[in-house]
Each structure stands twice: as C-alpha cells, then as structure tokens.
Scaffold this motif. Structure first.
Motif, mmCIF file in Angstrom:
data_model
loop_
_atom_site.group_PDB
_atom_site.id
_atom_site.type_symbol
_atom_site.label_atom_id
_atom_site.label_comp_id
_atom_site.label_asym_id
_atom_site.label_seq_id
_atom_site.Cartn_x
_atom_site.Cartn_y
_atom_site.Cartn_z
ATOM 1 N N GLY A 14 0.841 -1.197 0.000
ATOM 2 C CA GLY A 14 0.000 0.000 0.000
ATOM 3 C C GLY A 14 0.878 1.250 0.000
ATOM 4 O O GLY A 14 1.808 1.356 0.793
ATOM 5 N N ASP A 97 -8.300 -4.743 1.375
ATOM 6 C CA ASP A 97 -7.554 -3.500 1.544
ATOM 7 C C ASP A 97 -7.565 -2.651 0.267
ATOM 8 O O ASP A 97 -7.686 -3.176 -0.846
ATOM 9 N N ASP A 99 -5.256 -1.181 -1.403
ATOM 10 C CA ASP A 99 -4.277 -1.482 -2.461
ATOM 11 C C ASP A 99 -4.705 -2.670 -3.318
ATOM 12 O O ASP A 99 -4.184 -2.868 -4.406
ATOM 13 N N HIS A 272 4.574 -7.333 -2.337
ATOM 14 C CA HIS A 272 3.913 -6.431 -1.374
ATOM 15 C C HIS A 272 4.960 -5.822 -0.434
ATOM 16 O O HIS A 272 4.922 -5.976 0.779
HETATM 17 MN MN MN Z 1 -1.612 -4.026 1.443
#
Ligand code: MN
Ligand code: MLT
Ligand code: ZN
Length: 306
Positions: A14, A97, A99, A272
C-alpha cells in the motif's frame, strides 16, 4: 497441464514506491531516480496459461498504468457484441484493503468479467456502494469457499485458503483480532505442471498448517512488507508495528526468512514490499541478506514461468 505464466504488475505494498507523501530513506532515493531503487506500483499479479486470457489477482489503484505498461493485457480486438475487449477475464481478491480493491473502480465501462472473492470480501464491496459501478449482469460476483478448487481460466485450477491476517484497515473495530484465521485474508494456490505456486501478499504469521501447506512448493510469492517489525516507527513515518498491520516481517528469529528455511520451496519471492523496506535498495546489506537466503525481490514487470 501447461506451464503457468505469472506477471508481477505491482510489487509494492500500500502506497507504492515512492509513496506520494514520503521522504523516508528509500523514497528519497526513489524520488531522485537513483538506480538502486526501482519504482514499484501497488500490489497485484496477473496469471495466464496461454498468454491470451489472464486472471488478475488483486486490483491495485494503478491498474490502468499496469495494463498500459504490460502489452499482454492490452485489448486485442473489438468484440462483436460490445465493441470492447480485454484479456483480463477474471479478477480474484485476497483481501479488502485499498491497495487490492481500489483498481476495481477503473475496471468499469461495461466490461464483463468474473469477480472471485470470499463471501466476507464480497460483503465489504457490497457495503461500499461505489463498487456498484461493477454492474450486476456485467460483472459476475462469485463467492469462493476456502480450500475449494475452482477454474477462473480454462484449465487453470486455483484454490484460496485462510492465512493469519486481519480485516481491511478501514473496516477495523476496537475488538480487532490480528492473525485471525478466516475469510478476511487468503492466500492463493495455483496448480501448474511444475507443482503448486502460491501467492500470499498479506500474512500476519507462520503457523503449522501454513508451513505444512507450503513445504515442497514450486514457488511462493510472499508478504515482504517490512524488513523489521518496528521499521515504520524507526523511519519516523508511522506508529504501527508490522504485526499491528497484519504483516510478518522478513528478518529476525520469528521472521519470514527464518520461517521458510526448512520448507524446501523452489523459488521464494518477496512481493507487497513497503517503501520503507531496505531490501528495495539494490546494494543494501538487507538485500544481500535476503538474496543469500535464496529469496528474490519482486519488481514490476517481473515474469515468472513455472
Ligand atoms: Mn496491502
Ligand atoms: C496493508 O497491507 O497493510 C494495507 O494495504 C494497508 C493500507 O491499506 O494502507
Ligand atoms: Zn517511504
């Protein structure tokens, strides 16, 4: 069974790399276009067997840019009925989430596809009416059972399974459980002729069940959010530990590098990856340490064939 093609569209966590409002050590290098830090968009991969039809796993906020920079995902022709086309015929979500779901809003424009997620993740989307732009009758929402095989693309067998996690950040409540096992955070298993390939972009910890599942896998793309648990705090950009965010850190006796040591996994790839993580700096000690332990650090555009 044919070989699986896996394309990393976004290897960042994110926020991406650099993050729009960040001047941590890694982002500062990225803003300066220093060759040691590649820019990375937010978390997503695409998977195909034939290179023509693709399954998108997670829909990052940058999905349009990711499609533009990967010709495999460009429309091929005009469909007879709609005049539109996309090689992306299915989308699968691993959690709720931002993202991983915000990019869904860019996949509107009356393009039919199947949207796969657990019932809990579907219910989050249903509760946010903006996602109704993925109109009924155009986008088919399919609820997934845990550990129940399905075929999002012809010939591609896939399963989702629970991993220790937590609910989406914006859904947190005071009784939040970190490391919860359920429908909120799942990993994905792809069956290919090379064996099982796993994609687990968010994971709060290793447990016996997960260790057993991953043992002997052909490849695992795993949560590489943070190098160490207090990294956001020491970088001066946050108050939360990795654990509190639902992410197992890479280093240390309880970290993912140690947890994978005995698992006999063919290829181990971090995805990630948060912008504070020093493994993103190509000549850093931390990067050398993960590589010495047999890990690869994913980048946007990385293609894995298995
Ligand atoms: Mn994430
Ligand atoms: C996470 O992986 O912890 C989330 O993506 C955080 C966020 O949504 O900003
Ligand atoms: Zn940063």
């Amino acid at each position: 069974m044919t070989r699986l093609r896996l394309l990393v569209l976004g290897a960042g966590a994110g926020g991406g790399v650099p993050q729009w409002n960040c001047r941590c050590r890694v982002c500062t290098l990225a803003w300066a276009n220093d060759g040691r830090v590649r820019h990375r968009t937010q978390s997503s991969i695409a998977v195909s067997l034939n290179g023509e039809e693709w399954l998108l796993v997670n829909a990052a906020p940058e999905v349009l840019a990711q499609i533009k920079t990967n010709p495999q995902l460009h429309p091929r022709h005009q469909d007879g009925g709609t005049g539109r086309h996309s090689p992306i015929s299915s989308v699968l979500l691993t959690n709720g989430d931002i993202d991983h779901v915000a990019g869904l809003l860019s996949l509107r424009e009356s393009q039919p596809f199947d949207l796969y997620a657990t019932e809990e993740i579907h219910s989050i989307l249903r509760a946010n009416r903006v996602f109704d732009v993925l109109a009924e009758g155009v986008v088919e929402r399919r609820a997934l059972g845990l550990d129940t095989p399905f075929q999002p693309l012809a010939g591609l067998e896939v399963r989702v399974f629970p991993v220790p996690g937590k609910t989406a950040l914006y859904m947190e409540t005071p009784d939040l459980e970190i490391g919860a096992i359920g429908q909120a955070t799942v990993g994905v298993e792809f069956l290919s002729e090379a064996g099982s390939i796993y994609y687990i972009p968010g994971c709060a910890g290793m447990n016996d069940a997960l260790a057993q599942r991953l043992t002997g896998a052909a490849a695992v793309l795993f949560d590489g959010t943070l190098w160490q648990d207090d990294e956001m705090i020491t970088a001066g950009v946050g108050k939360k530990t990795g654990h509190r965010m639902g992410h197992l850190s890479i280093s240390g006796p309880d970290g993912s590098m140690a947890a994978f040591e005995a698992l006999d996994v063919g290829r181990k790839i971090f995805v990630h990856i948060n912008n504070t993580n020093p493994v993103l700096i190509e000549d850093s000690q931390e990067r050398r340490a993960v590589e010495a332990a047999g890990w690869e650090v994913a980048y946007d555009g990385m293609e894995v064939r298995l």
